[in-house]
Design a protein around this motif. Structure first.
Motif, mmCIF file in Angstrom:
data_model
loop_
_atom_site.group_PDB
_atom_site.id
_atom_site.type_symbol
_atom_site.label_atom_id
_atom_site.label_comp_id
_atom_site.label_asym_id
_atom_site.label_seq_id
_atom_site.Cartn_x
_atom_site.Cartn_y
_atom_site.Cartn_z
ATOM 1 N N LYS A 364 0.549 -0.781 -0.284
ATOM 2 C CA LYS A 364 -0.152 -0.320 -0.079
ATOM 3 C C LYS A 364 0.643 1.014 -0.056
ATOM 4 C CE LYS A 364 -3.454 -2.342 2.471
ATOM 5 N NZ LYS A 364 -4.749 -2.297 3.626
ATOM 6 N N ALA A 365 0.513 2.422 -0.309
ATOM 7 C CA ALA A 365 1.460 3.331 -0.736
ATOM 8 C C ALA A 365 1.494 4.192 0.886
ATOM 9 C CB ALA A 365 0.831 4.750 -1.821
ATOM 10 N N ALA A 366 2.471 4.036 1.114
ATOM 11 C CA ALA A 366 2.265 5.197 2.337
ATOM 12 C C ALA A 366 1.718 6.625 1.902
ATOM 13 C CB ALA A 366 4.185 5.696 2.088
ATOM 14 N N ALA A 367 1.351 7.066 3.025
ATOM 15 C CA ALA A 367 0.781 8.450 2.974
ATOM 16 C C ALA A 367 1.788 9.665 2.543
ATOM 17 C CB ALA A 367 0.523 9.236 4.080
ATOM 18 N N SER A 368 1.008 10.480 1.481
ATOM 19 C CA SER A 368 1.445 11.663 0.722
ATOM 20 C C SER A 368 2.033 12.979 1.356
ATOM 21 C CB SER A 368 1.102 11.840 -0.815
ATOM 22 O OG SER A 368 -0.241 12.004 -0.594
ATOM 23 N N GLY A 369 1.221 13.151 2.414
ATOM 24 C CA GLY A 369 1.299 14.231 3.218
ATOM 25 C C GLY A 369 0.255 14.198 4.480
ATOM 26 N N PRO A 370 0.252 15.154 4.775
ATOM 27 C CA PRO A 370 -0.376 15.298 6.596
ATOM 28 C C PRO A 370 -1.858 14.853 6.151
ATOM 29 C CG PRO A 370 0.312 17.342 5.888
ATOM 30 C CD PRO A 370 1.012 16.666 5.598
ATOM 31 N N GLY A 371 -2.523 15.973 5.123
ATOM 32 C CA GLY A 371 -4.155 15.816 5.044
ATOM 33 C C GLY A 371 -5.400 16.271 6.142
ATOM 34 N N LEU A 372 -5.983 16.074 5.979
ATOM 35 C CA LEU A 372 -7.327 16.814 7.241
ATOM 36 C C LEU A 372 -6.916 15.212 8.337
ATOM 37 C CD1 LEU A 372 -9.265 18.048 7.880
ATOM 38 C CD2 LEU A 372 -11.292 16.359 7.002
ATOM 39 N N ALA A 373 -6.949 14.166 8.455
ATOM 40 C CA ALA A 373 -6.362 13.091 9.401
ATOM 41 C C ALA A 373 -5.226 13.425 9.676
ATOM 42 C CB ALA A 373 -6.414 11.604 8.750
ATOM 43 N N GLY A 374 -4.514 13.931 9.145
ATOM 44 C CA GLY A 374 -2.973 13.941 9.211
ATOM 45 C C GLY A 374 -2.955 16.066 10.459
ATOM 46 N N GLY A 375 -3.417 16.756 9.562
ATOM 47 C CA GLY A 375 -3.815 18.173 10.695
ATOM 48 C C GLY A 375 -4.452 17.584 11.523
ATOM 49 N N LEU A 376 -5.595 16.748 11.699
ATOM 50 C CA LEU A 376 -6.659 16.606 12.898
ATOM 51 C C LEU A 376 -5.257 15.931 14.339
ATOM 52 C CD1 LEU A 376 -9.920 15.504 11.390
ATOM 53 C CD2 LEU A 376 -9.421 18.095 13.076
ATOM 54 N N TRP A 377 -4.694 14.658 13.482
ATOM 55 C CA TRP A 377 -3.930 13.926 14.407
ATOM 56 C C TRP A 377 -2.576 15.159 15.147
ATOM 57 C CZ3 TRP A 377 -3.362 9.559 17.336
ATOM 58 C CH2 TRP A 377 -2.164 9.661 17.548
ATOM 59 N N ASN A 378 -2.173 15.940 14.225
ATOM 60 C CA ASN A 378 -0.930 16.753 14.573
ATOM 61 C C ASN A 378 -1.702 17.587 16.286
ATOM 62 O OD1 ASN A 378 0.607 15.204 13.077
ATOM 63 N ND2 ASN A 378 0.405 16.638 12.063
ATOM 64 N N ALA A 379 -3.372 18.591 15.643
ATOM 65 C CA ALA A 379 -3.249 19.166 16.193
ATOM 66 C C ALA A 379 -3.646 18.761 18.057
ATOM 67 C CB ALA A 379 -4.284 20.214 15.762
ATOM 68 N N ALA A 380 -4.568 17.205 17.429
ATOM 69 C CA ALA A 380 -5.016 16.521 18.858
ATOM 70 C C ALA A 380 -3.417 16.146 19.745
ATOM 71 C CB ALA A 380 -5.333 15.053 18.423
ATOM 72 N N CYS A 381 -2.277 16.311 19.145
ATOM 73 C CA CYS A 381 -1.324 15.791 19.674
ATOM 74 C C CYS A 381 -0.480 16.969 20.316
ATOM 75 C CB CYS A 381 0.145 15.105 18.549
ATOM 76 S SG CYS A 381 -0.701 13.357 18.162
ATOM 77 N N TRP A 382 -0.670 18.567 19.799
ATOM 78 C CA TRP A 382 -0.406 19.178 20.706
ATOM 79 C C TRP A 382 -1.187 19.575 21.415
ATOM 80 C CZ3 TRP A 382 -2.814 23.968 21.169
ATOM 81 C CH2 TRP A 382 -1.989 24.699 22.188
ATOM 82 N N VAL A 383 -2.625 19.829 22.019
ATOM 83 C CA VAL A 383 -3.311 20.012 22.431
ATOM 84 C C VAL A 383 -3.004 18.922 23.778
ATOM 85 C CG1 VAL A 383 -5.326 19.579 23.763
ATOM 86 C CG2 VAL A 383 -5.190 20.429 21.311
ATOM 87 N N LEU A 384 -2.870 17.852 23.693
ATOM 88 C CA LEU A 384 -2.010 16.768 24.714
ATOM 89 C C LEU A 384 -1.261 16.849 25.236
ATOM 90 C CD1 LEU A 384 -3.597 13.272 23.283
ATOM 91 C CD2 LEU A 384 -4.829 14.860 25.069
ATOM 92 N N THR A 385 -0.155 17.603 24.011
ATOM 93 C CA THR A 385 1.535 17.349 25.097
ATOM 94 C C THR A 385 1.367 18.324 25.611
ATOM 95 O OG1 THR A 385 2.614 16.800 22.614
ATOM 96 C CG2 THR A 385 3.660 17.541 24.203
ATOM 97 N N PHE A 386 0.739 20.035 24.649
ATOM 98 C CA PHE A 386 0.774 21.041 26.042
ATOM 99 C C PHE A 386 -0.074 21.045 27.327
ATOM 100 C CE2 PHE A 386 -0.595 25.169 26.655
ATOM 101 C CZ PHE A 386 0.121 25.630 26.668
ATOM 102 N N ALA A 387 -0.960 20.225 27.711
ATOM 103 C CA ALA A 387 -1.990 19.858 28.209
ATOM 104 C C ALA A 387 -0.771 19.225 29.765
ATOM 105 C CB ALA A 387 -3.168 19.385 28.087
ATOM 106 N N TYR A 388 -0.522 18.263 29.398
ATOM 107 C CA TYR A 388 0.161 17.398 30.032
ATOM 108 C C TYR A 388 1.292 17.866 30.287
ATOM 109 C CZ TYR A 388 2.340 12.806 31.080
ATOM 110 O OH TYR A 388 2.887 12.217 32.069
#
Length: 485
Positions: A364-388
């Motif tokens: 299967k092809a690797a993801a070519s870019g972050p896309g919407l799902a990747g952007g949401l994942w990064n946003a969630a990671c930032w929120v969780l990391t900052f809160a932690y």
């Protein structure tokens, strides 16, 4: 002689011309730099100078022994002796009271009279920083004898360099000594130096002091008297306060170093943009985190002895790193929080890497870019990391672990009753974090508006800007937070 004080300004104005006049005279310059560093350090307490001298001499002596001795057993014995002395000195001056209280409690539980006397031990300022700096040099020589520096004065200059001795950044000998040996230094970037000095003063005098004065000290000291929202803003404000306080000192140290012809390494790189704790520790207190990695984590085995051992090494490293900050159990808790958080971050990273590898193996092809799902994942990671990170800061900034729990309980109560907070505090938090997230820098604007001035006029402009900043700050600006470490 605080680096933000008028006394330091006079001190630096006196030594800066001499710094450049003597630079080409190797012996005279090294003696001058050493004398200036010792005068600066002795201005806090002249008695501490003897401790610095003894430690510096033993560091130089054992490094020469490591380089001259080929017998592996004797070298290992000398390393244990040196590290034991260095850590023993650090433990005695920094942790004696904490160990006494713990031992006294244990003996009382056992109904035995404590044989440990209570001594009035005063901790030498900056001991954690110059100890780690000296140890890094000696251990480097143990690992590679070719890195030895036989000049006693140069090793003393490295350990006592006055811009960094109190709160870092933690220098490495290979980088500093190479610059010290240069009799001719290239063009100094005065505009960058003045920018760093101005930015450091704004961070410390205005932002850090304002947040400390108007919300952090009161909400951390008596959270029960404030609404849950106010305490939550107090926690966010402490995260910004400690960043501006510590990175502000690093900026000032870098600026002073640049004016003297030394390039001091960066210590912060927008830490509140981190998407994981691993990323956070690549951006926060960089010279300390790399020290822990190179001299503690790797020495414990790093990731060379299996996954379980790697996780144990991570927790151990961060726990000891937390305890390095102070003789209180809340710092140990802070270290454990980050240690277990790093384990979780490694687990998530390894899981995602394995899943990506399996996807590629399945054709299967690797993801070519972050896309919407990747952007949401990064946003969630930032929120969780900052809160932690913010939750962990509560244990770092509270007077003890019990008070930290009280602060967090007050936030979790969602109680609107109690005193509120100044909107200015929340605005400052949003601005500081937003500047990092948007990667906004005033360096280019500062350069365009500053570098066209002749050098004497730049100095006058910096002096006027410093006076304005000091005027805007509160009376009796508190010492830098990391001075206590």
């Amino acid at each position: 002689m605080n680096i933000t004080s008028f006394e330091f300004a006079l001190f630096f104005a006196a030594i800066l011309p001499l710094n450049w006049l003597l630079r080409s005279r190797a012996v005279a310059y090294r003696l001058f730099l050493l004398l200036a560093s010792y005068i600066f350090y002795a201005s806090f307490n002249a008695k501490f100078l003897l401790i610095l001298l003894v430690f510096s001499f033993l560091t130089w002596f054992f490094a020469v022994v490591f380089a001259e001795t080929s017998d592996a057993r004797f070298r290992r014995f000398c390393l244990i002796l040196y590290v034991g002395f260095s850590l023993g000195m650090l433990v005695f001056f920094k942790y004696y009271e904490m160990l006494y209280i713990s031992a006294d409690w244990l003996f009382r539980v056992l109904s035995v009279n404590s044989p440990v006397p209570l001594l009035d031990v005063i901790m030498p300022i900056g001991i954690s920083f110059f100890t780690f700096q000296g140890m890094s040099y000696a251990i480097d020589v143990y690992r590679d004898p070719g890195k030895v520096e036989r000049s006693l004065v140069e090793v003393f200059c490295f350990i006592s360099f006055f811009p960094t001795i109190l709160s870092g950044p933690i220098l490495r000998a290979g980088n500093f000594l190479g610059q010290l040996k240069k009799e001719r230094v290239g063009q100094v970037d005065f505009t960058r130096a003045f920018y760093l000095l101005t930015r450091g003063l704004i961070k410390k005098i205005i932002i850090s002091s304002y947040l400390s004065e108007h919300i952090v000290r009161v909400t951390f000291g008596a959270p029960e008297g404030y609404s849950s929202a106010a305490v939550a803003v107090g926690i966010l404000s402490y995260a910004v306060q400690i960043y501006c306080d510590f990175s502000g000192y690093s900026d000032l140290a870098q600026g002073v170093g640049l004016l003297m012809g030394f390039d001091i390494p960066d210590n912060f790189n927008a830490p509140y943009t981190s998407l994981s704790l691993r990323d956070f520790w690549r951006r926060w207190h960089i010279t300390f985190s790399t020290w822990l990695r190179d001299y503690l984590y790797i020495s414990l085995g790093g990731n060379r002895k299996g996954t379980g051992r790697k996780y144990l090494n991570l927790v151990t490293t961060m726990a000891l790193g937390g305890l390095w900050h102070g003789a209180a159990y809340n710092f140990l808790v802070w270290g454990f929080i980050h240690g277990f958080g790093l384990v979780g971050a490694h687990m998530v990273g390894e899981f995602r890497s394995a899943r990506a590898a399996a996807r590629v193996a399945a054709g299967k092809a690797a993801a070519s870019g972050p896309g919407l799902a990747g952007g949401l994942w990064n946003a969630a990671c930032w929120v969780l990391t900052f809160a932690y990170v913010n939750v962990a800061w509560v244990f770092f900034g509270a007077e003890d672990a019990g008070k930290a729990v009280d602060i967090l309980r007050r936030v979790a109560a969602f109680d609107p009753d109690g005193a509120g907070f100044r909107p200015t505090c929340l605005i400052l938090v949003v601005v500081v974090v937003g500047v990092q997230l948007l990667q906004v820098t005033g360096r280019d604007v500062f350069r365009k508006g500053f570098e066209w001035l002749p050098f004497p006029a730049q100095g006058v402009a910096l002096g006027l800007a410093s006076a304005v900043i000091l005027k805007l700050g509160p009376d009796g600006v508190l010492p830098f937070i990391y001075f206590q470490f």
